[in-house]
Design a protein around this motif. Structure first.
Motif: not given
Length: 649
Positions: A207-222
């Motif tokens: 994943l990338s870090n685009a679209g937070a907080p509506a989309k699951i991102t690399k940061d959400a995965a982390a």
């Protein structure tokens, strides 16, 4: 992603596990009646639609009801039963809390509801992973984003399952309509958490870090990968986690530091709760990592209903009437005295920005009161305060601004020692209040639910440092910088009005609705509770030594009998999680994994205290599941069901 519920209605996708646990022939035989068949979900548009629908099932669906309350808040040190008994059993751990939960009324959450919903989401995620893996495509939206989302969504639900039930069936393959699996075994927590960590790692890579907080991102995965590592390193898994504990805790710190660097805390704590419009700035703060998405569209039903459950029944008191801004009070959960006492009420703004302590008259009668006068006040004072004789004061306490008595005033500590938990009136948690509803009786809310924010990430890192110190890999004081950053935001700023209050109904209070005036007042009971002179000076909550913790923490430590540096510091972290995250659907898992649930519930939850036992750190495996599965081609015997059930149930 705001419309993911509308897309989800095209996704009648089930897992064999759910089919079996439902034990319903009609459901098993149901035909697909929507426009899409399963072949569609093997195409690129279908895979993207499947991802959207799975977002809804995994993140949003449960917030249309009371599952989040029963799974994460009931029966803890933070909340006890409010004025409505619908889910009393989930809070009290009474004799009806079994593989079949005793039904109080139509609102009672069944033992199998959460289990079934989690496996439905896993079934959808399995299909998403399989479809995105098998399709021949060079499209990153499929091969990276959709696939990464699939791994995340599956791990998200399995983390919930292992946290609630311990050993659970581990199903990793998509189920076809021609397959009904009837035989299952429970994978160990070690196996389940290993899969969770693998899936979150896959999501983090893709994943990338685009679209937070509506989309699951690399940061959400982390963030959730760190949460999974922390869970694996916690006390509930100490019988087998020694080989991975040190590395896991180091990973928690590394991942948390990465997430924190991308998600600065909101400037003021009340920015998080000042909801003024659906999809507005409040729902896009940089602190937010992931949110369950809702909208104000009249084409969708259900919505976010959490605004109902934490409210006191203000509308039954003199001079008061239900209104849009006051909310519709289902009154399921009320705060405990642990919540009242764990805050520094003078220097910490978070209690006053999380709980509603004043309401104005909106149904005036008689010659004394008019609409707009102060109608309800909760005085959340200290135990040493000797000003008040009675807990409940009807027309005796004067409001200085008008010179009139307040029709209903309640005091946390009074000479009669009755207290707020003896009544159905209490300060209402206001984090989920939602004035953006069609009318005052409508239950459909439109505000998003915060699933993850960086303040929690700071506290996860702090907890990891405490645990590393116990292992000899850090100093206990290494946790303090992470905790102090969160506490610094919580302190009052120079010039700040400490009596100011705002919640998610504030933007809808200019006029009444249907001729009913509003009860919202932008004011709290800070000064009445603390009995101090007005001040606009800055406050400090900085902790400088692990030997001398804040007095409110020392009181909890003494009550629970802790002495070692490790127990004291873990207690501090858990207390700080309440101060920062109270009512945000984390508490039961936190106490279960740290094996502090029983001690804390006994100490602070009056309904749970007589009943809770050590085995309650896990939930019962639902009887519907046990009754529906097979072994060696036949239904389980009574002995086999007992063997598959968690101890104590």
């Amino acid at each position: 992603m705001k419309n993911y519920k509308k897309l989800y209605i095209n996704l009648i996708l089930v897992t064999a596990l759910t089919l079996v646990s439902s034990c319903s022939k009609d459901f098993l035989d149901e035909e697909l009646t929507t426009a899409y068949d399963q072949e569609y979900y093997k195409t690129e548009p279908g895979i993207q639609a499947l991802a959207v629908g799975t977002y809804y099932q995994v993140f949003a669906a449960e917030f249309q009801g009371e599952v989040p309350l029963t799974a994460t808040e009931s029966g803890t040190d933070e909340f006890h039963a409010g004025g409505d008994p619908s889910n009393w059993t989930w809070n009290s751990y009474s004799s009806g809390f079994k593989a079949f939960v005793t039904v109080s009324n139509a609102n009672t959450v069944a033992a199998n509801t959460n289990w079934d919903n989690l496996y439905i989401g896993i079934g959808n995620a399995n299909q998403l992973i399989e479809a995105a893996t098998n399709i021949v495509s060079t499209n990153d939206a499929i091969k990276k984003t959709a696939l990464g989302e699939g791994y995340f969504l599956r791990a998200f639900n399995y983390l919930k399952l292992v946290s609630q039930y311990g050993a659970v069936p581990l199903e990793l393959k998509a189920v076809t309509s021609s397959t009904v699996k009837l035989e299952f075994t429970r994978a160990t927590p070690q196996e389940v958490l290993g899969q969770v960590i693998s899936d979150f790692t896959q999501a983090y890579t893709l994943l990338s870090n685009a679209g937070a907080p509506a989309k699951i991102t690399k940061d959400a995965a982390a963030h959730y990968l760190a949460k999974a590592y922390l869970a694996r390193a916690s006390e509930i898994n100490d019988s087998w986690n020694s080989a991975t504990k040190m590395t896991d805790l180091q990973q928690v710190v590394t991942l948390s530091d990465e997430v924190i660097s991308h998600h600065p805390l909101a400037e003021n704590y009340d920015n998080l709760w000042n909801y003024t419009i659906a999809d507005g700035a409040n729902e896009k703060l940089g602190e937010l990592i992931l949110s369950a998405q809702f909208n104000a569209s009249t084409l969708t039903t259900g919505g976010n209903q959490q605004h109902l459950y934490f409210l006191s029944t203000y509308d039954q008191l003199p001079q008061m009437k239900r209104n849009l801004a006051g909310g519709r009070p289902f009154s399921r959960l009320a705060p405990t005295y642990f919540v009242y006492d764990v805050f520094d009420h003078v220097n910490d703004s978070r209690f006053w920005k999380s709980f509603q302590t004043k309401s104005i008259v909106n149904n005036a009668s008689g010659a004394v009161y008019k609409n707009g006068d102060l109608g309800i006040m909760y005085i959340v004072n200290s135990q040493s305060d000797t000003r008040f004789a009675k807990t409940k004061n009807t027309g005796t306490i004067i409001y200085p601004k008008t010179g009139k008595t307040i029709p209903s005033a309640y005091v946390a500590y009074a000479a009669d020692h009755i207290g707020l938990m003896a009544d159905v009136r209490f300060p209402s948690l206001s984090k989920h209040m939602d004035g953006n509803r069609i009318d005052l009786s409508n239950i459909k809310g439109s505000r998003d639910i915060i699933l993850a924010r960086s303040a929690e990430t700071y506290l996860m890192a702090a907890e990891a440092k405490v645990r590393l110190a116990k292992q000899g890999g850090a100093a206990f004081a290494d946790a303090l910088p992470y905790i102090n950053i969160v506490r610094t935001r919580a302190a009052y700023k120079s010039g700040e009005n400490r009596a100011a209050y705002v919640d998610g109904s504030a933007a809808w209070t200019v006029t009444g609705q249907a001729g009913i005036p509003i009860s919202y007042i932008p004011e709290n009971s800070y000064y009445e509770s603390n009995n101090i002179a007005v001040s606009t000076g800055a406050t400090s909550l900085n902790i400088t030594s692990i030997s001398v913790l804040p007095s409110e923490d020392e009181a909890v430590i003494a009550k629970l009998g802790y002495a070692s540096d490790y127990d004291r510091m873990l207690c501090l972290v858990l207390n700080e999680r309440t101060r920062e995250l109270c009512g945000e659907f984390h508490r039961w898992q936190d106490l279960s994994r740290t094996k502090t649930l029983v001690a804390r519930a006994k100490a602070y939850n009056i309904e749970a205290s007589p009943n809770i036992q050590d085995y309650h750190t896990l939930r019962p495996i639902p009887q519907t599941f046990l009754d529906g599965i097979y072994s060696n081609g036949r239904p389980l015997t009574a002995a086999e069901k007992d063997a598959m059930q968690n101890p104590g149930y």
